[in-house]
Design an enzyme around this catalytic site. Structure first.
Site, PDB file in Angstrom:
ATOM      1  N   ASP A 115     -18.956  22.500 -42.788  1.00 44.93           N
ATOM      2  CA  ASP A 115     -20.261  23.138 -42.924  1.00 44.93           C
ATOM      3  C   ASP A 115     -21.353  22.195 -43.419  1.00 44.93           C
ATOM      4  O   ASP A 115     -22.534  22.566 -43.417  1.00 44.93           O
ATOM      5  CB  ASP A 115     -20.176  24.325 -43.894  1.00 44.93           C
ATOM      6  CG  ASP A 115     -19.339  25.450 -43.335  1.00 44.93           C
ATOM      7  OD1 ASP A 115     -19.452  25.703 -42.124  1.00 44.93           O
ATOM      8  OD2 ASP A 115     -18.574  26.053 -44.101  1.00 44.93           O
ATOM      9  N   ASP A 177     -16.808  27.189 -34.688  1.00 43.97           N
ATOM     10  CA  ASP A 177     -18.088  26.963 -35.371  1.00 43.97           C
ATOM     11  C   ASP A 177     -18.372  25.471 -35.587  1.00 43.97           C
ATOM     12  O   ASP A 177     -19.519  25.038 -35.651  1.00 43.97           O
ATOM     13  CB  ASP A 177     -18.120  27.635 -36.754  1.00 43.97           C
ATOM     14  CG  ASP A 177     -17.339  28.923 -36.855  1.00 43.97           C
ATOM     15  OD1 ASP A 177     -16.379  29.099 -36.089  1.00 43.97           O
ATOM     16  OD2 ASP A 177     -17.658  29.746 -37.722  1.00 43.97           O
TER      17      ASP A 177
HETATM   18  N1  GLY Z   1     -19.461  29.621 -39.762  1.00 46.67           N
HETATM   19  C1  GLY Z   1     -19.181  30.859 -40.338  1.00 46.67           C
HETATM   20  C2  GLY Z   1     -19.633  32.034 -39.578  1.00 46.67           C
HETATM   21  O1  GLY Z   1     -20.105  31.973 -38.473  1.00 46.67           O
HETATM   22  O2  GLY Z   1     -19.470  33.098 -40.137  1.00 46.67           O
END
Ligand code: GLY
Length: 397
Positions: A115, A177
């Protein structure tokens, strides 16, 4: 011919005949001005830059916040940069800088993971793009170092969630993601960072293309690998409905991520993958163009919507449409993105009684967390999509 190619051929042949939708116009200024109003309210109610807005709980007016270790902490400073980009008002530049600077600690984050891209590229990255503040550059590049350190060459991907090794035994896990955070590596490789980050990003995307993308261009959320042999151990859900379902936001991350990878590399397989992912997303949308939280959620229409997935996908598809040479095909994608944005603006926009721009996002339905509420990343990508569309409209004048 592979199953995937047969699928592409059938869909392409039927697409223009059966699914072409009329061109419609979107009044981007109207909704960007509304965003300016809403954001301005938050700048009055929320003044501590160490607490970043994340969601508005049911019945509340203002944003609940999280500390800067949270994966969503870069979206609010990113929104402020977009507001500066749109308005050119020095007040937003000053506020964007105020909320960006405390994000510096993200590079030494307590529980670092993939992230870092969301956190630092949306805050410092947008800021550097707009104002070239020299102090931002080393922070972005150091964060790229931290992100690249999670790359496992045996597997060919970045380890997305180090915390899930112990918790679930997912020794090397990669989530869809993670595609989003490759942008930080591409950017660093071209702006004074380690040039090998380009290869890491390409390798991660190629491996993800092989293992996360199904033959029908839907996607798995999590792929677990053997960290030594690189073999796939299993493919599982986390925020989605089932292991083999299509989690809406994951699909949106994939569309946006593969589009960005094509823009950065010119690798045609990434373009074809992005097109396949976007077609599958569009062709499964309900009538109002905003997906349920999972395309396979069993009780639709009595399921929660996820406006954030719609906003992310719309922003990605607008970019995708600009990368496609064929006018009809490009127009088809673009029209669908505009339909999504129209629906968000018409049916999901806050009525001004709270500080959000968009309502009805769903963060993690199986955990009953952030369900059917305003979430900050929905606003971020909605505003980004409006700016992208506005730029397109201006360039066509
Ligand atoms: N990257 C976390 C989500 O999309 O909830």
């Amino acid at each position: 011919m592979s199953m995937k190619n047969v699928f592409v051929l059938i869909v392409t042949l039927t697409m223009f005949v059966a699914c072409k939708r009329d061109t419609i116009l979107l009044d981007t200024d109207k909704y960007l001005n509304f965003a300016l109003e809403q954001v301005s309210k938050t700048l009055v109610s929320n003044t501590d830059p160490w607490q970043s807005p994340r969601q508005i709980k049911p019945g509340h007016v203002t944003w609940s916040t999280v500390n800067l270790n949270d994966w969503t902490s870069g979206f609010w400073p990113g929104i402020l940069w977009y507001m500066y980009e749109y308005s050119n008002d020095p007040y937003f530049r000053e506020q964007a800088n105020k909320w960006t600077m405390p994000m510096e600690g993200a590079k030494d984050r307590e529980r670092p993971n993939h992230d870092l891209g969301f956190m630092v590229f949306n805050s410092f990255g947008n800021g550097y793009r707009l104002v070239k503040e020299p102090d931002y550059l080393p922070i972005i590049l150091e964060t790229a170092d931290s992100l690249a350190a999670w790359f496992n060459p045996n597997v060919g991907t970045i380890l997305s969630w180090p915390w899930a090794r112990e918790k679930y035994g997912w020794v090397h896990n990669t989530i869809i993601d993670n595609m989003m955070n490759l942008e930080l590596l591409f950017w660093a490789s071209k702006n004074g960072g380690d040039e090998s980050y380009y290869d890491i990003a390409v390798t991660h995307a190629l491996t993800t293309m092989r293992n996360h993308v199904r033959d029908d261009y839907s996607t798995y959320h999590v792929v677990v690998y053997d960290s030594l042999s690189g073999d796939v151990v299993k493919k599982v859900k986390y925020q989605g409905y089932a292991d083999d379902s299509m989690w809406s936001r994951g699909q949106a991350w994939a569309i946006y991520g593969f589009t960005m990878c094509y823009r950065e590399t010119g690798i045609v397989d990434f373009l074809e993958t992005a097109k396949g992912l976007a077609r599958t997303f569009i062709n499964h949308l309900p009538d109002d163009y905003v997906p349920y939280w999972d395309f396979d959620a069993p009780n639709a229409p009595d399921e929660y919507k996820d406006a954030s997935a719609a906003a992310i996908a719309a922003s990605g598809i607008i970019e995708l449409s600009g990368l496609i040479d064929n006018e009809d095909e490009s127009g088809w994608f673009h029209n669908n993105a505009i339909h999504i944005l129209h629906s968000l603006a018409g049916n999901y926009l806050s009525d001004g009684s709270n500080h959000a721009v968009l309502w009805h996002s769903s963060g993690h339905v199986p955990a009953n967390s952030e369900v059917d509420v305003p979430i900050i990343y929905a606003d971020y990508y909605f505003i980004e999509a409006l700016l992208r569309e506005r730029n397109l409209q201006n360039s066509n004048r």
